[in-house]
Design an enzyme around this catalytic site. Structure first.
Site, mmCIF file in Angstrom:
data_model
loop_
_atom_site.group_PDB
_atom_site.id
_atom_site.type_symbol
_atom_site.label_atom_id
_atom_site.label_comp_id
_atom_site.label_asym_id
_atom_site.label_seq_id
_atom_site.Cartn_x
_atom_site.Cartn_y
_atom_site.Cartn_z
ATOM 1 N N VAL A 16 0.120 -1.142 0.026
ATOM 2 C CA VAL A 16 0.044 0.080 -0.460
ATOM 3 C C VAL A 16 0.565 1.408 0.007
ATOM 4 O O VAL A 16 0.536 2.003 -0.862
ATOM 5 C CB VAL A 16 -0.922 0.248 1.060
ATOM 6 C CG1 VAL A 16 -1.206 0.914 1.047
ATOM 7 C CG2 VAL A 16 -1.773 -1.507 0.825
ATOM 8 N N LYS A 107 -6.005 -1.795 10.413
ATOM 9 C CA LYS A 107 -7.891 -2.014 10.774
ATOM 10 C C LYS A 107 -7.561 -2.366 12.098
ATOM 11 O O LYS A 107 -8.582 -2.775 13.226
ATOM 12 C CB LYS A 107 -8.568 -2.547 9.584
ATOM 13 C CG LYS A 107 -7.883 -3.724 9.342
ATOM 14 C CD LYS A 107 -8.594 -4.480 8.381
ATOM 15 C CE LYS A 107 -7.531 -4.927 6.686
ATOM 16 N NZ LYS A 107 -7.410 -4.353 6.185
ATOM 17 N N GLU A 192 -2.508 -14.397 2.619
ATOM 18 C CA GLU A 192 -1.272 -14.599 2.593
ATOM 19 C C GLU A 192 -0.214 -15.751 2.990
ATOM 20 O O GLU A 192 -0.933 -16.418 3.104
ATOM 21 C CB GLU A 192 -0.941 -13.609 4.351
ATOM 22 C CG GLU A 192 -1.671 -12.104 3.415
ATOM 23 C CD GLU A 192 -1.854 -11.176 4.423
ATOM 24 O OE1 GLU A 192 -0.458 -10.560 5.597
ATOM 25 O OE2 GLU A 192 -2.367 -10.774 4.989
ATOM 26 N N LYS A 207 -13.349 -4.963 10.719
ATOM 27 C CA LYS A 207 -13.708 -4.435 9.803
ATOM 28 C C LYS A 207 -15.190 -4.054 10.240
ATOM 29 O O LYS A 207 -16.041 -3.404 9.840
ATOM 30 C CB LYS A 207 -14.167 -4.374 8.199
ATOM 31 C CG LYS A 207 -12.761 -4.658 7.468
ATOM 32 C CD LYS A 207 -12.451 -5.124 6.767
ATOM 33 C CE LYS A 207 -10.688 -5.358 5.607
ATOM 34 N NZ LYS A 207 -10.714 -6.139 5.221
#
Lengths: 431, 431
Positions: A16, A107, A192, A207
């Site tokens: 990111v 998050k 992952e 979330k």
């Protein structure tokens, strides 16, 4: 106080972080016209300076020294993309205390320490924005806090984990079993190396905590969210669900009911006609219901380098505009209520039940007698011809029943000799 | 300058006006906590005082005198829900000049005079917000201006008219013809007494002009948008489209290409697997593609009393927050570029063509020879056994071709004796 160049620092330069660096580059020419200022990355904090050097034009922006960033009075915005609890929490709190604005996609941290972070931002009159923490590139936090602020939100739910949605899509469309679909997801980079947080529903749970807090104006933390993952789902469950007009999706659900907030993540049957049922592959979608807007849905990429960077840069630009208009911290924490969170046992749901039973006359009557004792009614039932000397397989969708009652019924049922195995117990999404 | 009570005035008290009144009532208890102030409707301008009196608690808020509103220094926000060009334009300009903030849902006006209104707002340092002008309750203007501000948007398109989507849904699902479906829409209140603006695509065209302007940071006005309605669509077209894997939807499309902006509204074939294909009934959905966010979609109610009011109240609350933070006009006009708009003839599309031809050997060769002359290739073709002494019906989907060339080919084709009739010519949505 107007400022022509706004300096920012990136903490973390993984997927990111690299995306944010690229998106800011792509926007460089237009920023002045768009924002009235230009945002420049002055420092990037990385663990490995050499490895990061190939990814930047000017390696002198790289540092591994936090003090260099937090003590630089030139730096106005800190973009935290390290993830995890520590040192992210310490860094963010220190940055806010130093009067710097913070954008975060973390998050894990926000689902637990959201209040602490937002309170600190308020105290120091700075922005703490986190659009990217939920559903990646999809605008959802700002729409809830602003566009939909005239609603009493009744529900916010959806598919908020791309990895598990990819796996369930493969299980549905290509009839793969869970392990095979997970292996494919890993191979393609959707899962992952340690997929636990995704497949066990933890990521989605974080979330849900954040979405519920924003939607209902009342703090819901990660520990409040009941969580089940998708590891026990079989291709057979999906195929029976299809027969009953449903798909199986890992849903994060938050509801504001008269008795309190319901917040959970679990694989659920959802009618195939529901807009969420056709959200496939690694796409995410958040569905909201409010007393004014009725139903609305937000769909898009829930992860990935550039989509997540899109959300982060949206936040950065918002801060730049706030700085220009001298109105930072314009919208802070919106949790001005304290609504209790219900226990999962007190929620009411319909259930999908697949069980192996003795293949003899009277079994159905005995099973439904146990059901009746705990107020479990039958809405749909499938039983197919059993092979000789094998158990009969029965699939039931129940009427709406209190989860606690249903669990007690299941305990009693599993103690009966005619029940060989309870293979699946899934909730059915409904209003 | 903080203000505990913010006074607003409604211009117009029809469906949406009544909705806004109700939503503000529903929010009354929470406004102080949410916004730090309370928004109260001080005046409502109506044509018929008596008729409106039954809809309000205190009839003294009603007036038919604009001067009473614009000259009231207590009134900070004007909510224009009259629709149409005049007197809405004059009122809004006067309100902005008087230093009042304006919220409007008036797509007709904004699609033509958007620049004038936003310039006036900027001059007087006040807010002019219009989230409700496009796609009713669905948050799309603010997400484009803020959340997605880090993108170069390549495309914004979608289903932005509920009436026509309802009609096409009925034609698809219940095999109705256009007239029958329109009659049903009128009966159910989805279509107005004069449905022209909806079924001829004008309403959608206004929304496309506004969406394109916001998405591409370059002003597109209603006159720039090429428009075709749905009146010529037949159930037969829809059924052939289905056979070819597509649905027919009235799409508003805006694209930012290297040669300029494309902006048009027309019924189009869209692959049944596309998320927009399953947006049915009176629902709207806007699909966007940006260089960072990739694909995202916003779905919900595009009209109706409370959904549209949800968007209007979101804007009102935003202004209240701006007033509290003393940062009104924080984000104004975002059209800082001047990109030309392409002529429809210069766009490139695939086409769906249904035509009646003479049923004899060699016709297909002659038809495709005309195609080839104008670079029209064939991607799919269906010809079914014709009845004796009847024309043969041929349905073609072409490859991508310049619209101007395709039109010339069609002109030449319609002059050929073997062509009895060109029944349908529709565009096919593709990237």
């Amino acid at each position: 106080m107007e400022k022509k160049v706004i300096h920012a620092a990136l903490l973390g330069f993984g997927t990111v972080g690299t995306g944010v660096y690229k998106v800011l580059k792509n926007q460089e020419e237009e920023m002045e016209a768009k924002l009235g200022s230009v945002v420049r990355i002055k420092k990037i904090m990385v663990r490995n300076l050499e490895k990061a050097a190939v990814k930047v034009e000017d390696p002198s922006v790289l540092t591994n020294n936090w003090e260099e960033i937090v003590n630089d009075p030139d730096i106005d915005i800190i973009i935290e993309l390290m993830g995890g609890m520590e040192p992210a929490r310490t860094y963010i709190l220190a940055a806010l205390e130093a009067g710097k604005h913070v954008v975060s996609a973390n998050k894990d941290l926000i689902a637990v320490y959201g209040k602490e972070l937002l309170d600190m931002a308020e105290t120091h009159h700075v922005d703490f924005l986190f659009e990217a923490a939920v559903a990646g590139g999809i605008p959802i936090i700002r729409p809830l806090k602003q566009c939909l602020a005239g609603n009493h939100m009744k529900e916010v739910m959806g598919i908020v984990n791309g990895t598990t949605n990819f796996i369930l899509t493969k299980m549905t469309q290509d009839k793969m079993e869970f392990k095979e679909a997970l292996a494919l997801a890993t191979e393609l980079g959707y899962a992952e190396a340690d997929p636990t947080a995704d497949i066990e529903g933890l990521d989605a749970g974080r979330k849900v905590a954040i979405l519920a807090s924003v939607a209902f104006n009342s703090r819901v933390v990660f520990d409040d969210v009941y969580i089940e993952g998708i590891t026990k789902i079989s291709a057979k469950d999906i195929s029976y669900a299809k027969e009953m007009g449903c798909d199986i999706k890992l849903l994060g659900v938050a509801r504001n009911t008269e008795e309190g907030i319901e917040a959970y993540v679990c694989p659920m049957l959802i009618p195939s006609t529901h807009p969420l049922a056709s959200v496939n592959d690694s796409y995410n979608a958040v569905f909201v219901n409010g007393d004014a807007v009725e139903n609305a849905m937000f769909f898009g990429r829930g992860a990935g380098e550039l989509p997540t960077a899109s959300a982060v840069v949206g936040d950065i630009f918002d801060i730049a505009r706030n700085m220009k208009a001298n109105c930072c911290a314009r919208i802070g924490c919106t949790c001005y209520k304290t609504i209790p969170v219900k226990k999962m046992a007190d929620t009411r749901n319909c259930y999908f039940l697949r069980l192996q039973v003795e293949d003899r006359c009277g079994v159905l009557a005995e099973m439904t007698a146990v059901f009746a004792k705990y107020h479990v009614s039958v809405a749909q039932i499938i039983q197919k011809q059993a092979k000789p000397n094998e158990s009969a397989e029965i699939v039931v969708i129940t009427g709406k029943v209190r989860e606690g009652d249903f669990r007690t019924a299941m305990e009693e049922l599993s103690g009966r000799s005619f029940v060989h195995k309870i293979s699946s117990m899934l909730r059915v999404y409904g209003e």
